[in-house]
Design an enzyme around this catalytic site. Structure first.
Site, short mmCIF file in Angstrom:
data_model
loop_
_atom_site.label_atom_id
_atom_site.label_comp_id
_atom_site.label_asym_id
_atom_site.label_seq_id
_atom_site.Cartn_x
_atom_site.Cartn_y
_atom_site.Cartn_z
N ARG A 144 24.95 71.08 0.24
CA ARG A 144 24.88 69.63 0.03
C ARG A 144 26.13 69.10 -0.67
O ARG A 144 26.89 69.84 -1.28
CB ARG A 144 23.65 69.30 -0.82
CG ARG A 144 22.33 69.58 -0.13
CD ARG A 144 21.14 69.11 -0.96
NE ARG A 144 20.90 69.99 -2.11
CZ ARG A 144 21.01 69.60 -3.38
NH1 ARG A 144 21.38 68.35 -3.66
NH2 ARG A 144 20.76 70.44 -4.37
N HIS A 145 26.33 67.78 -0.54
CA HIS A 145 27.42 67.10 -1.23
C HIS A 145 26.84 66.40 -2.46
O HIS A 145 25.74 65.85 -2.39
CB HIS A 145 28.08 66.08 -0.30
CG HIS A 145 29.39 65.58 -0.81
ND1 HIS A 145 29.50 64.63 -1.80
CD2 HIS A 145 30.67 65.90 -0.45
CE1 HIS A 145 30.77 64.39 -2.04
NE2 HIS A 145 31.51 65.14 -1.24
N PRO A 146 27.57 66.38 -3.56
CA PRO A 146 27.00 65.78 -4.78
C PRO A 146 26.87 64.26 -4.74
O PRO A 146 26.05 63.69 -5.46
CB PRO A 146 27.99 66.20 -5.87
CG PRO A 146 29.27 66.46 -5.15
CD PRO A 146 28.87 67.01 -3.82
N TYR A 147 27.65 63.60 -3.88
CA TYR A 147 27.68 62.14 -3.92
C TYR A 147 27.39 61.48 -2.58
O TYR A 147 27.42 60.25 -2.50
CB TYR A 147 29.06 61.66 -4.43
CG TYR A 147 29.49 62.35 -5.69
CD1 TYR A 147 28.72 62.25 -6.85
CD2 TYR A 147 30.65 63.11 -5.74
CE1 TYR A 147 29.11 62.89 -8.02
CE2 TYR A 147 31.05 63.75 -6.90
CZ TYR A 147 30.27 63.64 -8.04
OH TYR A 147 30.64 64.27 -9.19
#
Length: 381
Positions: free
Chosen positions: A232-235
């Site tokens: 996943r991407h944090p943002y």
């Protein structure tokens, strides 16, 4: 190469390469790819350690060949007066000296930065080591995994409910190699103005730390180290690997427009107006339930169907390919990213510059001391 093309922007540049293993040779290989003459100076015995590393093809180490093809090889014992005099003559004519020994090694051999300046005031002396030539850890030994562990990158790689893992490639070595190349290029440009050489000091630790991106930003913003996120991407969301009926695919939506287009492709337009998913921030907060909605639809058809449909609406999407699949892509061939060097398939040059050759065939890696007689004669006086 056509008549109007040069070997590269560094054609005519002489690089004395004392680097070994991966970090340093990767950086000097980039110089070689760009047209520089790179003479690899190896110690007596078996030379660079990677000559003994597998895997092998026709008795040649692929590990060594991948980052040393096109270079010349000479064996010099710098504790021997005759060999040392040849090395000094090489330095007098060289543009660059590169090494990745522990700090202090060159001084023990009699070639401190001050001495090198006396020999050749225009010499670019480039050093790459685990922790650089300053600081309390400068004398500490390091390999890639040591740097990955200490830089924080391992701690943020993997899944939140699993132990930290090493990045799959030798990222710290390669980061250091890229910065070594960049530092040399920058120093050469600076020399055009100053007419004097410079010492380039690269640390694998610094290089890897600078690549942390999200990890550093998260700490600066919150005072806390980020958790591992898996794919996943944090943002941004959806920005993950998703299961289809047969194979996983990766989908990346970096803004509301792309999310809306994805919902259109998946026939999930009701999600666009769902208040839980109306912005990137909210989609990140609710990405677990969002992923359930997306995967429920994706699992109704094969990956091939979804790749075509999602690509059609302009959303970044890709299959998860093996190395064997990636090297067979038409894109790989079109960009000349697989070449032949000494009869062995190698990675091509990722730096494409107009007017410079991008050959399909390059000389292979030299055998130990292959050019020794020629080089000793050339630099004997």
């Amino acid at each position: 190469m056509t008549n109007n093309e040069s070997k590269g922007p560094f054609e005519g540049l002489l690089v004395i390469d004392m680097t070994h293993v991966l970090n340093g040779p990767f950086g000097t290989q980039l110089l070689c790819n760009m047209g520089a003459r790179v003479i690899k100076v190896e110690p007596p015995g078996h030379g660079d350690d990677t000559r003994t590393f597998g895997p092998y093809v026709d008795g040649q180490s692929l590990y060594y060949s991948f980052i040393n093809h096109g270079k010349e090889s000479v064996v010099l014992d710098l504790k021997n007066d005759h060999d040392k005099s040849i090395f000094i003559n090489m330095l007098k004519q060289a543009d660059v000296l590169a090494e990745n020994f522990r700090p202090g090694t060159m001084e023990k051999l009699g070639f401190s930065w001050e001495t090198l300046q006396e020999i050749n005031p225009r010499l670019i002396y480039a050093s790459s080591s685990g922790f650089g030539h300053t600081g309390p850890l400068k004398d500490a030994p390091a390999y890639d995994t040591i740097i990955q562990a200490m830089s924080g990158i391992m701690m943020e790689t993997g899944y939140p409910d699993a132990p930290p893992v090493r990045v799959g490639t030798s990222l710290a070595d390669l980061c250091g190699g890229v910065y070594l190349f960049s530092g040399i290029v920058s120093a050469l440009y600076g020399r055009e103005k100053s007419q004097r050489g410079a010492h380039v000091d690269i640390a694998m630790f610094d290089a890897t730390l600078s690549f942390l991106e999200h990890g550093l930003m998260a700490y600066i913003a919150t005072g806390k180290s980020p958790q591992r996120l898996g794919n996943r991407h944090p943002y941004m969301a959806p920005f993950d690997v998703f299961n289809t009926q047969d194979k996983p695919i990766t989908i990346c939506c970096g803004n509301d427009k792309l999310f809306s287009a994805l919902c259109q492709a998946l026939e999930l337009t009701e999600l666009v107006n769902d208040p839980r998913f109306s912005s990137n921030i909210l989609r990140v907060q609710n990405q677990a339930i969002l992923k359930q909605y997306i995967e429920r639809t994706l699992k109704t058809q094969a990956a091939e169907v979804w790749l075509a449909r999602i690509h059609e609406v302009g959303v970044p999407v890709a299959p998860l390919l093996s190395v064997a699949e990636a090297i067979k892509l038409p894109q790989t061939q079109a960009r000349n990213m697989l070449i032949e060097a000494g009869g062995i398939m190698m990675p091509g040059n990722p730096i494409k510059i107009s007017g410079c050759a991008d050959p399909h065939v390059m000389p292979g890696a030299a055998t130990l001391d292959q050019h020794g007689e020629q080089i000793r004669q050339e630099f004997s006086s």
